[in-house]
Structure formats: C-alpha cells, structure tokens
Design an enzyme around this catalytic site. Sequence first.
Site, PDB file in Angstrom:
ATOM      1  N   LYS A 112      57.945 -53.134 -68.757  1.00 18.91           N
ATOM      2  CA  LYS A 112      56.725 -52.345 -68.556  1.00 18.91           C
ATOM      3  C   LYS A 112      55.689 -52.522 -69.650  1.00 18.91           C
ATOM      4  CE  LYS A 112      58.006 -49.017 -65.233  1.00 18.91           C
ATOM      5  NZ  LYS A 112      57.817 -47.714 -64.677  1.00 18.91           N
ATOM      6  N   LYS A 195      62.485 -55.847 -57.439  1.00 15.00           N
ATOM      7  CA  LYS A 195      62.610 -54.573 -56.727  1.00 15.00           C
ATOM      8  C   LYS A 195      61.265 -54.106 -56.160  1.00 15.00           C
ATOM      9  CE  LYS A 195      61.714 -50.916 -60.017  1.00 15.00           C
ATOM     10  NZ  LYS A 195      61.508 -49.531 -59.830  1.00 15.00           N
ATOM     11  N   LYS A 198      56.135 -49.207 -57.080  1.00 14.44           N
ATOM     12  CA  LYS A 198      54.769 -48.710 -56.876  1.00 14.44           C
ATOM     13  C   LYS A 198      53.766 -49.422 -57.783  1.00 14.44           C
ATOM     14  CE  LYS A 198      56.206 -43.879 -57.701  1.00 14.44           C
ATOM     15  NZ  LYS A 198      56.995 -43.692 -58.898  1.00 14.44           N
TER      16      LYS A 198
HETATM   17  P1  ATP Z   1      57.475 -48.036 -60.979  1.00 11.05           P
HETATM   18  O1  ATP Z   1      57.979 -49.235 -60.259  1.00 11.05           O
HETATM   19  O2  ATP Z   1      56.021 -47.869 -60.969  1.00 11.05           O
HETATM   20  O3  ATP Z   1      58.107 -47.869 -62.304  1.00 11.05           O
HETATM   21  P2  ATP Z   1      59.170 -46.742 -59.241  1.00 11.05           P
HETATM   22  O4  ATP Z   1      58.659 -47.155 -57.935  1.00 11.05           O
HETATM   23  O5  ATP Z   1      60.356 -47.459 -59.829  1.00 11.05           O
HETATM   24  O6  ATP Z   1      57.985 -46.784 -60.217  1.00 11.05           O
HETATM   25  P3  ATP Z   1      60.234 -44.217 -60.196  1.00 11.05           P
HETATM   26  O7  ATP Z   1      59.557 -42.925 -60.227  1.00 11.05           O
HETATM   27  O8  ATP Z   1      60.374 -44.940 -61.496  1.00 11.05           O
HETATM   28  O9  ATP Z   1      59.500 -45.196 -59.188  1.00 11.05           O
HETATM   29  O10 ATP Z   1      61.660 -44.105 -59.517  1.00 11.05           O
HETATM   30  C1  ATP Z   1      62.146 -42.964 -58.844  1.00 11.05           C
HETATM   31  C2  ATP Z   1      63.537 -43.230 -58.317  1.00 11.05           C
HETATM   32  O11 ATP Z   1      63.495 -44.250 -57.318  1.00 11.05           O
HETATM   33  C3  ATP Z   1      64.532 -43.734 -59.371  1.00 11.05           C
HETATM   34  O12 ATP Z   1      65.804 -43.167 -59.151  1.00 11.05           O
HETATM   35  C4  ATP Z   1      64.573 -45.221 -59.151  1.00 11.05           C
HETATM   36  O13 ATP Z   1      65.775 -45.810 -59.576  1.00 11.05           O
HETATM   37  C5  ATP Z   1      64.426 -45.274 -57.641  1.00 11.05           C
HETATM   38  N1  ATP Z   1      63.846 -46.542 -57.218  1.00 11.05           N
HETATM   39  C6  ATP Z   1      62.617 -47.008 -57.537  1.00 11.05           C
HETATM   40  N2  ATP Z   1      62.408 -48.211 -56.959  1.00 11.05           N
HETATM   41  C7  ATP Z   1      63.537 -48.499 -56.250  1.00 11.05           C
HETATM   42  C8  ATP Z   1      63.935 -49.613 -55.429  1.00 11.05           C
HETATM   43  N3  ATP Z   1      63.133 -50.629 -55.219  1.00 11.05           N
HETATM   44  N4  ATP Z   1      65.146 -49.552 -54.853  1.00 11.05           N
HETATM   45  C9  ATP Z   1      65.983 -48.511 -55.065  1.00 11.05           C
HETATM   46  N5  ATP Z   1      65.665 -47.428 -55.817  1.00 11.05           N
HETATM   47  C10 ATP Z   1      64.471 -47.430 -56.416  1.00 11.05           C
END
Ligand code: ATP
Length: 327
Positions: A112, A195, A198
């Site tokens: 990040k 993965k 967002k």
């Molecule tokens: P960013 O990618 O902007 O960091 P994010 O989409 O990963 O954000 P978070 O708020 O960090 O969102 O994650 C919230 C929850 O969703 C966490 O438990 C994280 O592990 C899960 N998560 C996020 N992306 C995935 C994914 N692609 N597959 C499975 N679980 C996910």
Amino acid sequence: MKKTFSGVQPSGELHLGNYLGAIKNWVSMQDEYDATFCIVDLHAITVSQNPEELRRHILDVTKAYIALGIDPDKSNIFVQSDVSAHAELCWLLNCTVARMGDMEKMTQFKDKSGKDGSERASVGLFDYPVLMAADILLYDTDVVPVGEDQVQHVELTRTLARRFNKIFGDTFIVPDVKLNKEGKRVMGLDDPTKKMSKSATSEYNYITLMDSADIVSKKIRKAVTDSGSEIVYSDDKPALKNLINIYSLLSNKSTDDIENDYVGKGYGDFKDGLTDVIVNFLTPFQEKINSISDDKVKEVLNEGAQKAGKQAEQKMQEVKEKIGFVV
Ligand code: ATP
Ligand code: LTN
C-alpha cells in the site's frame, strides 16, 4: 459464548470480495458467537480520505452490514473512532510489545505504500496492524473472520497477545483466524493473479454491491478467461476458477453441479448464467439497503458505541494496571 470480532474500512463501496471473503461468514456466525462488527474508520484514514465522502461511507458500510444480514439485535455494530480505547490500546501495544522487526515483515505496508516506497506513506499506515491487534484484543476475541489478505495481521495479533501475557501476566485471549474456504481470496475480474480490491485502478477489477444489472453484465462480459472453451473448475484455469467460485458461493451450488450444467456450452452461456446469479443476489440487497434511513443507522451506531465502550473500558483498566499506571 465464544466471541468474534471483525471490521471493514469505510474507504469506498464494498465489493463481492468483501462479502464472500468476510461478511458472509459474519452472518452465519452471529447466532453461535457473541459478535461485534466494527466500521474501522481509524484504519481508513491511514491513507488520505475526503471528509464528506468518509462520513457517507461510514453510514453506507453500516447499512450494507445490516442489508447483508447482520442483525443489530444479535450483533453489536459500532464505529471504531467512537471508542477511544482503540487508539489508546494501540499506543500501549506500540510501546510494550510491538517491535520494528515484526512490523517490517508486514506485506500490506509494502503493497500500500506504493511505488515511491515508504517515503510519503503515513506513520499510521505502518502502524495499521497494531491498531488492528488493539481492536481484536480489546474485546477478548476468540475468532476473527477475515479474508486471506488479513491473516498476517491476525498472526501478528497472536504474537503481541502472547508477548504481553508473558511480560505482564495473563491479560489477552490469543485469537484464531477464520477463513471462508472458497471465498477467502476472490480475484480481480481483470487479473486473476491479484485480489479483487476497492483500490484497484480499473473498475473492471471488481463488482461493487451497488452495481446495476447493466454494469454487472458489462463487467462479467469483459472479465478475462483462460484458453480453451470448456467450463471446468481447475487450477490450470485460474480466471475461470475464480468466476466459478463466485457463481458457487452466491448460488449455493457446488462447483461440480456448475460444471455439469455447462457441459457442451461455452463461456458466453456461462457468463450469462453468472450475471443472472450476481444480479439475483444484488437486487434484493440493493432494495434493502435503500430502505434503511440514515437516522436508523445513527441509532444503531450510538447504541453500539455505548456497549462497545463499556467492554473496552474494562479491558483498558486491566491493561493499565498491569503496565503500572495508577488507575
Ligand atoms: P483495499 O483493497 O482498498 O485495501 P479491501 O477491498 O481489501 O480494500 P478491506 O476493508 O480492507 O477492503 O477488507 C474488508 C474485508 O474483506 C477483510 O476481511 C478482507 O480480508 C476482505 N477482503 C477484501 N478483499 C477481498 C478479496 N478479494 N477476497 C476475499 N476477501 C477480501
Ligand atoms: N484490516 C482489516 C480491517 C480490520 C479488522 C480489524 C478486521 C480492522 N480491524 C479487526 C478484523 C479484526 C481489513 O480488512 N483491511
């Protein structure tokens, strides 16, 4: 009753990865566990946020929790910054048990902090995992349901809890992580090696929970696929495997059944079917979320903060005594 705690950052719209990797598990756990689900705004500000958007996202993520099936009568829902003990315990852990050597191993910071390296990253982004440990340890959490990208942070939490207990005497529960087998790592639709996220640069990476049927159809049509034309669930076809996983988790059909349904058919038919499955999931969710008022959400969050605040305060008293503060 065993306790569970988890959270999502209010840093944008939730996507299918957030739901399938984390929130789907929360919904099924809330009957068996004493459950607390947080909107982690202190984590969100480790990267820059627009204040108006942040305020909106906090309310919208809370609405999404409720519309996805988190019942405020069963689970406690609150905003992290409403309970000052999170930042306070983070500091105490920073000073007593978190070591630079542990922190330098954290891969999320490397990912990040971006191309420029750590030069312009906030100190908070580096300390992010310790704040997450504080969240978990404040509530005597037994189980933390998250996606795979957060496992390293839960492991750090276990290390910090053990270290604190060793130095100051038994204080914290050492928590376990809980992953959703197929949903733990939903991959990007435009790149099955990364993965779904967002903060991806292209909106063709993810499907947000607020995407319209037209947008879902467009994104699925554009989703990358592997060579060949058969619908088979295999590690050799990572893009298709990811799409079949999404199909399976949202329809509750096994991957074998999905393969059988598409024998003799190609990607076009499969993508039409997947679009229907996603839209059938999103439509009732979107109707539900649109029916929840901001006032209702504020009421839930106020009650949540009061309850969490009391629990956290008790734990803080214990921690302060152990450290040697006069309480
Ligand atoms: P960013 O990618 O902007 O960091 P994010 O989409 O990963 O954000 P978070 O708020 O960090 O969102 O994650 C919230 C929850 O969703 C966490 O438990 C994280 O592990 C899960 N998560 C996020 N992306 C995935 C994914 N692609 N597959 C499975 N679980 C996910
Ligand atoms: N870092 C997590 C969100 C998070 C969390 C937590 C998850 C903050 N505190 C405590 C579980 C338990 C993420 O998903 N990015």
